[in-house]
Design an enzyme around this catalytic site. Sequence first.
Site, short mmCIF file in Angstrom:
data_model
loop_
_atom_site.label_atom_id
_atom_site.label_comp_id
_atom_site.label_asym_id
_atom_site.label_seq_id
_atom_site.Cartn_x
_atom_site.Cartn_y
_atom_site.Cartn_z
N TYR A 188 0.84 -1.21 0.00
CA TYR A 188 0.00 0.00 0.00
C TYR A 188 0.87 1.25 0.00
O TYR A 188 1.97 1.24 0.54
CB TYR A 188 -0.91 0.03 1.24
CG TYR A 188 -2.00 -0.99 1.26
CD1 TYR A 188 -2.31 -1.78 0.17
CD2 TYR A 188 -2.75 -1.19 2.42
CE1 TYR A 188 -3.33 -2.71 0.22
CE2 TYR A 188 -3.77 -2.13 2.48
CZ TYR A 188 -4.05 -2.90 1.39
OH TYR A 188 -5.06 -3.83 1.45
N LEU A 228 -17.99 -1.54 0.73
CA LEU A 228 -18.76 -0.60 -0.10
C LEU A 228 -18.51 -0.82 -1.59
O LEU A 228 -18.88 0.02 -2.42
CB LEU A 228 -18.43 0.84 0.28
CG LEU A 228 -18.78 1.26 1.71
CD1 LEU A 228 -18.36 2.70 1.96
CD2 LEU A 228 -20.27 1.07 1.98
N GLY A 268 -16.66 1.88 -3.28
CA GLY A 268 -17.44 3.11 -3.34
C GLY A 268 -18.72 3.03 -4.14
O GLY A 268 -19.55 3.95 -4.09
N LEU A 320 -21.37 1.32 -3.66
CA LEU A 320 -22.58 1.27 -2.84
C LEU A 320 -22.86 2.58 -2.11
O LEU A 320 -23.91 2.72 -1.47
CB LEU A 320 -22.48 0.11 -1.84
CG LEU A 320 -22.58 -1.28 -2.48
CD1 LEU A 320 -22.13 -2.36 -1.52
CD2 LEU A 320 -24.01 -1.54 -2.96
N LYS A 344 -22.11 7.41 -5.03
CA LYS A 344 -21.41 8.56 -5.62
C LYS A 344 -21.12 8.38 -7.10
O LYS A 344 -20.86 9.36 -7.80
CB LYS A 344 -20.12 8.86 -4.86
CG LYS A 344 -19.05 7.78 -4.93
CD LYS A 344 -17.89 8.14 -4.01
CE LYS A 344 -16.85 7.05 -3.95
NZ LYS A 344 -15.81 7.35 -2.95
#
Length: 347
Positions: A53, A238, A241, A243, A246
């Site tokens: 990461y 999510l 994102g 869900l 946006k």
Amino acid sequence: MKFRTLGRTGLQVSELCLGSMTWGSQNTMDEGHAQIDMALDAGVNFIDTAEMYPVAPISKETVGDTERVIGEWFAKTGRREDVILATKITGEGQKATRDGAPITRDTILTAVDQSLTRLKTDYIDVYQLHWPNRGSYHFRQNWTYDASGQDTATTREHMIEVLGTLQDLVSAGKIRHFGTSNETTWGMAQWLRLSDEGYGPRAVSIQNEYSLLCRLYDLDLAELGVHEDVTLLAYTPLAAGLLSGKYAGDVTPEGTRRSRVSDLGGRITPRVWESVSAYLRVAKDHGLDPVQMAIAFVLSRPFPVVPIIGATSLDQLKTVLGSVDVTLSEDALADIAAVHKAHPMPF
């Protein structure tokens, strides 16, 4: 914030785990520290990271930067003992990390020491294999996954080597527990069986994707989790994102993950928009925030599970943290089940 027991460890972890993969790319170090502060103030005691990461994108130049963000927070606050910390060794084939080298005894020993240095700590609570050397059906590979070319004996030898290495690291005090990630039911069963045969520490968790849009875990792995006390650390609850709503109408707000990774790792398909819209309608019909509904659903599952949450702003994180106060009604769960039957595998 409630707490759940991690595997058979006796460790009490918060029912939400704070993810970190945007720290160092979409988020600065200061923003990452602010997220940690907010999460801990809300009762979170569990943080997940990985040596490769940040993501979006993964690059050789940024590998390890997220761990450095966390390490600087530990150094600044002195609060290492307040956190259950999980990190991962990168699996085979990711060129940004060790030029794609596989997981072996040597790479584990090197990776652990490098992570400890970046994290500015003497120990890692849960050390995870980011994905297995032999491959798996995760990351949208389920459509073409073929295990017929794998050699069972070679895989067993590799697992025994890894477990022996992990046991040495436990004995040295560098790691406390071991988990897998992006594993299959067969693979997880082998890790557990070999551990039971005395080859090394028992896996306590499996970090696989799980959300309203990705429910492969519901079948054989869920059964394994229940009977073997293996906790699912559910990443991207999510669906990157989707869900949150946006991206509804195929809109891509500036600065979002989709603005950096256009297909959201293969999650954007012709089927996904209708599915997302259906879940957004369920949330609206029941007066729920769609983000909180999605995470509350994961929390409600009938197997050991801790969702890994993430955000790029404190406002987003505040909303996500509020999910622990949401209990889905039977009617809402029934509507969710109906949408799942209509849209079972949107990506």
